[in-house]
Enzyme design. Sequence first.
Site, short mmCIF file in Angstrom:
data_model
loop_
_atom_site.label_atom_id
_atom_site.label_comp_id
_atom_site.label_asym_id
_atom_site.label_seq_id
_atom_site.Cartn_x
_atom_site.Cartn_y
_atom_site.Cartn_z
N GLU A 79 0.81 -1.20 0.00
CA GLU A 79 0.00 0.00 0.00
C GLU A 79 0.85 1.26 0.00
OE1 GLU A 79 -1.19 -2.26 3.40
OE2 GLU A 79 -1.88 -0.35 4.19
N SER B 53 12.91 5.95 6.99
CA SER B 53 12.62 5.56 8.38
C SER B 53 13.09 4.13 8.61
CB SER B 53 11.12 5.67 8.63
OG SER B 53 10.81 5.33 9.95
N HIS C 241 10.44 4.70 19.98
CA HIS C 241 9.26 4.17 20.68
C HIS C 241 9.47 3.80 22.14
CE1 HIS C 241 7.78 4.33 16.68
NE2 HIS C 241 7.97 3.09 16.31
N CYS D 276 7.57 -5.78 14.73
CA CYS D 276 7.11 -4.79 15.73
C CYS D 276 5.67 -5.10 16.14
CB CYS D 276 7.21 -3.38 15.18
SG CYS D 276 8.89 -2.91 14.77
N SER E 208 12.89 4.81 14.31
CA SER E 208 11.74 4.48 15.15
C SER E 208 12.25 4.07 16.51
CB SER E 208 10.95 3.33 14.51
OG SER E 208 10.52 3.74 13.24
N CYS F 174 7.06 -7.66 6.11
CA CYS F 174 8.23 -7.20 6.85
C CYS F 174 8.61 -8.27 7.86
CB CYS F 174 7.88 -5.90 7.59
SG CYS F 174 9.27 -5.17 8.49
N CYS G 276 0.61 1.57 8.46
CA CYS G 276 1.37 0.60 7.66
C CYS G 276 0.70 -0.77 7.64
CB CYS G 276 2.73 0.35 8.28
SG CYS G 276 3.62 1.81 8.65
N1 SAH Z 1 10.44 -0.12 9.00
C1 SAH Z 1 10.55 1.31 9.11
C2 SAH Z 1 9.41 2.04 8.41
C3 SAH Z 1 8.10 1.66 9.02
S1 SAH Z 1 6.74 2.62 9.15
C4 SAH Z 1 10.61 1.71 10.56
O1 SAH Z 1 10.48 0.84 11.40
O2 SAH Z 1 10.85 2.87 10.83
C5 SAH Z 1 6.99 4.17 9.75
C6 SAH Z 1 6.63 4.42 11.21
O3 SAH Z 1 5.29 4.04 11.56
C7 SAH Z 1 7.53 3.69 12.15
O4 SAH Z 1 7.97 4.57 13.12
C8 SAH Z 1 6.63 2.64 12.73
O5 SAH Z 1 7.11 2.20 13.97
C9 SAH Z 1 5.31 3.36 12.79
N2 SAH Z 1 4.12 2.52 12.89
C10 SAH Z 1 3.90 1.29 12.39
N3 SAH Z 1 2.67 0.85 12.70
C11 SAH Z 1 2.08 1.83 13.39
C12 SAH Z 1 0.79 1.97 14.00
N4 SAH Z 1 -0.10 1.01 13.93
N5 SAH Z 1 0.53 3.14 14.64
C13 SAH Z 1 1.45 4.13 14.70
N6 SAH Z 1 2.66 4.05 14.16
C14 SAH Z 1 2.99 2.91 13.52
#
Ligand code: SAH
Length: 353
Positions: free
Chosen positions: A89, A199, A224, A113, A222, A109, A341
Site C-alpha cells: 500500500e 525511516s 518508541h 514490531c 523508530s 516485513c 502501515c
Molecule cells: N520499517 C521502518 C518504516 C516503518 S513505518 C521503521 O520501522 O521505521 C513508519 C513508522 O510508523 C515507524 O515509526 C513505525 O514504527 C510506525 N508505525 C507502524 N505501525 C504503526 C501503528 N499502527 N501506529 C502508529 N505508528 C505505527
Amino acid sequence: MKKIIQDLSLEELETLVLELGEKKFRAKQLYEGLMQGKSIRAISSLSKAFKETLCEQYEDEAIRIKETYVSADGTEKYLFEFADGNLVEGVLMKYKYGYTQCVSTQVGCRMGCKFCASTLGGLVRNLTAGEILSQVLIVNALHRSEVKSGLGDGARAVTNLVLMGSGEPLDNYAEVIKFLKNVTAAGGLNISARNISLSTCGLVPKMYALANEGLPLNLTVSLHSTNDEDRARVMPVAKAYKISEILKACKYYFEKTGRRYYFEYTLIDGENCDEEHAKALVALLKGLPCHVNLIRLNEVKERTLKSTSDKAAYRFLGMLEKGGLSATLRRQIGVDIGGACGQLRASYLDKNE
Ligand code: SAH
C-alpha cells in the site's frame, strides 16, 4: 515474472536499446515515457515492433492500482498490485507546499514490531528498485495536472517522499539505494534527497553504510521507548541493537551529512507515555541535533496495544518541550481509511481468503 524496466537508469536503457538494435535516442523517449508513469505499450513515440520486443523481456505494467480510498481530509490511500500479484500500500498526503507520498520497500516485513500490521504475515519478498519507483511514477501521473510544478514541463506533483510504508528499507538496502539514486536523478523525477525521509527501526550497520552514501536524506529512527528492555517488548530488533549504538550511528550520520536526524515515537497507552518516560526521553536526547515526531498509535485490530487520549498526547509533548527537546505531535490524517502501515493489505487479504 519478467524483469522490471523501471529498474534501469537512463544510461542502462541506452545500453539496452543499442543491444536491441535501436538508435540511442530511443532510450530517452523510453525513459521519458516511463517517468511519466506510462506502461511500455502506452509510450507513443516508440514503434509497436520495438515495444513488443521490450515486452518479451520486461513487464509491460510493473504496477497497477487495485484499489483507491480517499479520506475526508483529502489523503489518498492506494492498494498497489505488482506483476506477480503481490500487494503493498501507499499513501498520498496533500500539503500546501506539495504532495508527500509514503512508499513501501518490501511486501510484508520481518522486523516483527508489536504494533505494526505490515509484519503480521512476515516478509514475503523484497521489492526491486523499479517496483519502488513505479509506486511514485503511477501516483505522480495521476496528479500531475493538479500542480503547477517549477519544472518547466510540469512533470512532478509528488515533491516529498517518506519511506514509511510496508517494509524495513534498510533490510532491502541495495534496491532502496538504487531507487533513491534513480528517483533523485536530474533527468527523471528529480525529487530532492532533502525532501526524502528514510525511516528505519534501527539496523545499525546499515545506518553507517547509509551515512557513507553521500545522500542528504532525512534519517528517521523508530525509537518508541527510552530503554532497551522496554523497547524489546514492542520491537524485537531491540535485542540485536542497543539504543546507545543507535545514537552513535546517528551521531556519525550527522557528522557525515551535516543533517539533523529524527526520531519517531509512537504513543502507546500504559507502555511509553507517562511522565517518567518523558523525563527519560529528555535525558536521552537533550542537546542532540535531533527532532522527535510523536505519533498516535493507529490501533491495529490484530494487535492489543491501545492508543492514548489527545490530552495525554499533548501533555507528553509539553513535557518534552519543557525539557528542551524539539518535538511535534503528528497531525493524524487519513485515519478513516486505515492509514497505518500494512492495514489495508491485511484487511484486503482477510476479505479475500
Ligand atoms: N520499517 C521502518 C518504516 C516503518 S513505518 C521503521 O520501522 O521505521 C513508519 C513508522 O510508523 C515507524 O515509526 C513505525 O514504527 C510506525 N508505525 C507502524 N505501525 C504503526 C501503528 N499502527 N501506529 C502508529 N505508528 C505505527
